[in-house]
Write a protein that holds these residues in place. Structure first.
Motif, PDB file in Angstrom:
ATOM      1  N   ASP A  63      -1.925  -4.164  -5.992  1.00  0.00           N
ATOM      2  CA  ASP A  63      -1.128  -4.612  -4.866  1.00  0.00           C
ATOM      3  C   ASP A  63      -1.767  -4.154  -3.565  1.00  0.00           C
ATOM      4  O   ASP A  63      -2.632  -3.267  -3.543  1.00  0.00           O
ATOM      5  CB  ASP A  63       0.280  -4.022  -4.942  1.00  0.00           C
ATOM      6  N   LYS A  64      -1.314  -4.752  -2.475  1.00  0.00           N
ATOM      7  CA  LYS A  64      -1.635  -4.286  -1.139  1.00  0.00           C
ATOM      8  C   LYS A  64      -0.325  -3.892  -0.472  1.00  0.00           C
ATOM      9  O   LYS A  64       0.750  -4.297  -0.923  1.00  0.00           O
ATOM     10  CB  LYS A  64      -2.351  -5.386  -0.343  1.00  0.00           C
ATOM     11  N   GLY A  82       1.250  -4.937   2.049  1.00  0.00           N
ATOM     12  CA  GLY A  82       2.099  -6.077   2.363  1.00  0.00           C
ATOM     13  C   GLY A  82       2.842  -6.610   1.142  1.00  0.00           C
ATOM     14  O   GLY A  82       3.997  -7.027   1.238  1.00  0.00           O
ATOM     15  N   ASP A  83       2.167  -6.572  -0.020  1.00  0.00           N
ATOM     16  CA  ASP A  83       2.810  -7.021  -1.259  1.00  0.00           C
ATOM     17  C   ASP A  83       3.997  -6.129  -1.594  1.00  0.00           C
ATOM     18  O   ASP A  83       5.050  -6.603  -2.038  1.00  0.00           O
ATOM     19  CB  ASP A  83       1.811  -6.999  -2.418  1.00  0.00           C
ATOM     20  N   TYR A 111       2.664  -8.635   8.292  1.00  0.00           N
ATOM     21  CA  TYR A 111       2.623  -7.466   7.403  1.00  0.00           C
ATOM     22  C   TYR A 111       2.658  -7.881   5.937  1.00  0.00           C
ATOM     23  O   TYR A 111       1.828  -7.452   5.130  1.00  0.00           O
ATOM     24  CB  TYR A 111       3.806  -6.531   7.681  1.00  0.00           C
ATOM     25  N   ASN A 156       2.049 -10.636   4.511  1.00  0.00           N
ATOM     26  CA  ASN A 156       0.939 -11.483   4.077  1.00  0.00           C
ATOM     27  C   ASN A 156      -0.407 -10.773   4.212  1.00  0.00           C
ATOM     28  O   ASN A 156      -1.466 -11.405   4.074  1.00  0.00           O
ATOM     29  CB  ASN A 156       0.930 -12.789   4.879  1.00  0.00           C
ATOM     30  N   ASN A 157      -0.354  -9.460   4.457  1.00  0.00           N
ATOM     31  CA  ASN A 157      -1.550  -8.612   4.522  1.00  0.00           C
ATOM     32  C   ASN A 157      -2.562  -9.075   5.575  1.00  0.00           C
ATOM     33  O   ASN A 157      -3.768  -8.877   5.427  1.00  0.00           O
ATOM     34  CB  ASN A 157      -2.226  -8.547   3.145  1.00  0.00           C
ATOM     35  N   LYS A 158      -2.049  -9.671   6.648  1.00  0.00           N
ATOM     36  CA  LYS A 158      -2.916 -10.066   7.751  1.00  0.00           C
ATOM     37  C   LYS A 158      -2.972  -8.975   8.818  1.00  0.00           C
ATOM     38  O   LYS A 158      -3.826  -9.015   9.708  1.00  0.00           O
ATOM     39  CB  LYS A 158      -2.417 -11.375   8.371  1.00  0.00           C
ATOM     40  N   THR A 167      -1.727  -4.544   9.247  1.00  0.00           N
ATOM     41  CA  THR A 167      -1.120  -3.358   8.644  1.00  0.00           C
ATOM     42  C   THR A 167      -0.396  -2.553   9.712  1.00  0.00           C
ATOM     43  O   THR A 167      -0.957  -2.295  10.779  1.00  0.00           O
ATOM     44  CB  THR A 167      -2.194  -2.467   7.990  1.00  0.00           C
ATOM     45  N   CYS A 181       0.456   1.848  -2.121  1.00  0.00           N
ATOM     46  CA  CYS A 181      -0.127   1.466  -3.413  1.00  0.00           C
ATOM     47  C   CYS A 181      -0.952   2.577  -4.059  1.00  0.00           C
ATOM     48  O   CYS A 181      -1.914   2.321  -4.786  1.00  0.00           O
ATOM     49  CB  CYS A 181      -1.002   0.213  -3.263  1.00  0.00           C
TER      50      CYS A 181
END
Length: 313
Positions: free
Chosen positions: A169-170, A172-173, A209, A211-213, A215, A237
């Motif tokens: 995961d990241k 954002g996930d 955030y 969508n991991n675009k 942080t 994570c």
């Protein structure tokens, strides 16, 4: 971070007998960075806050949680105690389920009672070292796999230990999962989060955030973890365990409810007899006793209590 990080970093460095220059060199060597003594000095004097990647490097180097590094002492202590206690319980249950074993089947393999497996998986008790060795040998895993959960754990050759529970995961996930788990839309989360912490974030910002675009900065990441009542390590994570503190609080609440809802004196006495301290004092082994045997003991004590209570009336 409420001015916590800089003092923690200095204490950790001094406890490990490192100068600022030595720490910078250690981080550079292990994580291929380009830090200087001056950078470490700025961190320790609260003149500069590292980014999230650097915080993770520092936490990994000292083998500590992000919560310990960035949160208040009381919260870090509480989270560390609960999370560490849960590692073995979580890992044992996952191993058992992965191998399609029931608690009863595993208890026979390890030559322990079925009740022992249940208590281990519920975090109520822990096995002794001999039994821990049996578990590690049976599942062919390392002690680290059983007792710890780190996203990056290096062996003596600086190679990632294949037995470590890894996560893909990241951040954002994780935030997206937590929003969904709590039954919120992104809009609802933004409104509640802004109201609670005084931010003015837009739904578009949160969308970046999840969508991991983008942080969040560390201060905001700590507040997001607080909002969802999870550890910072879970958000970042560094652990795959669902670190929702309410899970553990619920188990404590359930125990407290049990204490207050007995239908007979024997049930109340049975609850007391199941406490480790009482078992140790009485010299009996809970792992080798069934519920019926404990209830039989409770009956005997109830009879004795009737006799003793006459004296104290």
């Amino acid at each position: 971070m409420d001015n916590i990080f800089y003092s923690k970093l200095k204490s950790l460095r001094q406890a490990n007998h490192l100068t600022q220059e030595q720490l910078a060199n250690e981080l550079n060597l292990r994580y291929h960075l380009n830090e200087s003594k001056a950078t470490i000095s700025q961190f320790e004097n609260n003149k500069r806050i590292p980014d999230l990647d650097r915080l993770i490097n520092i936490a990994d180097y000292f083998h500590i949680s992000l919560d310990f590094l960035c949160c208040s002492a009381n919260k870090a202590k509480d989270l560390e105690e609960v999370t560490n206690k849960s590692f073995f319980s979580h890992n044992l249950r996952k191993l058992r389920e992965k191998n399609n074993l029931s608690q009863c089947e595993l208890s026979k393999m390890l030559d322990v009672s079925n009740g022992a497996i249940s208590k281990w998986e519920n975090g109520q008790r822990e096995p002794d070292l001999t039994t821990l060795q049996k578990i590690a040998t049976y599942f062919d895993v390392s002690y680290d796999y059983l007792l710890r959960d780190r996203t990056v754990l290096l062996n003596s050759n600086n190679i990632i230990d294949e037995n470590v529970i890894m996560t893909y995961d990241k951040p954002g996930d994780r935030i997206k999962k937590l929003i969904k788990k709590n039954g919120l839309s992104q809009k609802e989360f933004v409104e509640k989060f802004n109201e609670k912490y005084g931010y003015s974030d837009s739904e578009a910002t949160i969308s970046q955030y999840v969508n991991n675009k983008r942080t969040p900065e560390i201060d905001k990441m700590v507040k997001i973890a607080n909002f969802f009542n999870v550890t910072l390590d879970y958000i970042m994570c560094r652990t795959d365990i669902d670190s929702d503190m309410s899970i553990y609080n619920k188990s404590r609440q359930d125990e407290n409810k049990t204490c207050l809802s007995f239908s007979t004196p024997q049930e109340a006495l049975s609850f007391i007899l199941k406490q480790d301290m009482v078992a140790d004092f009485g010299g009996y082994d809970l792992d080798n006793m069934s519920d019926d045997e404990i209830m039989e003991m409770a009956d005997d004590i109830a009879d004795m209590l009737k006799i003793i209570s006459r004296k104290h009336k």
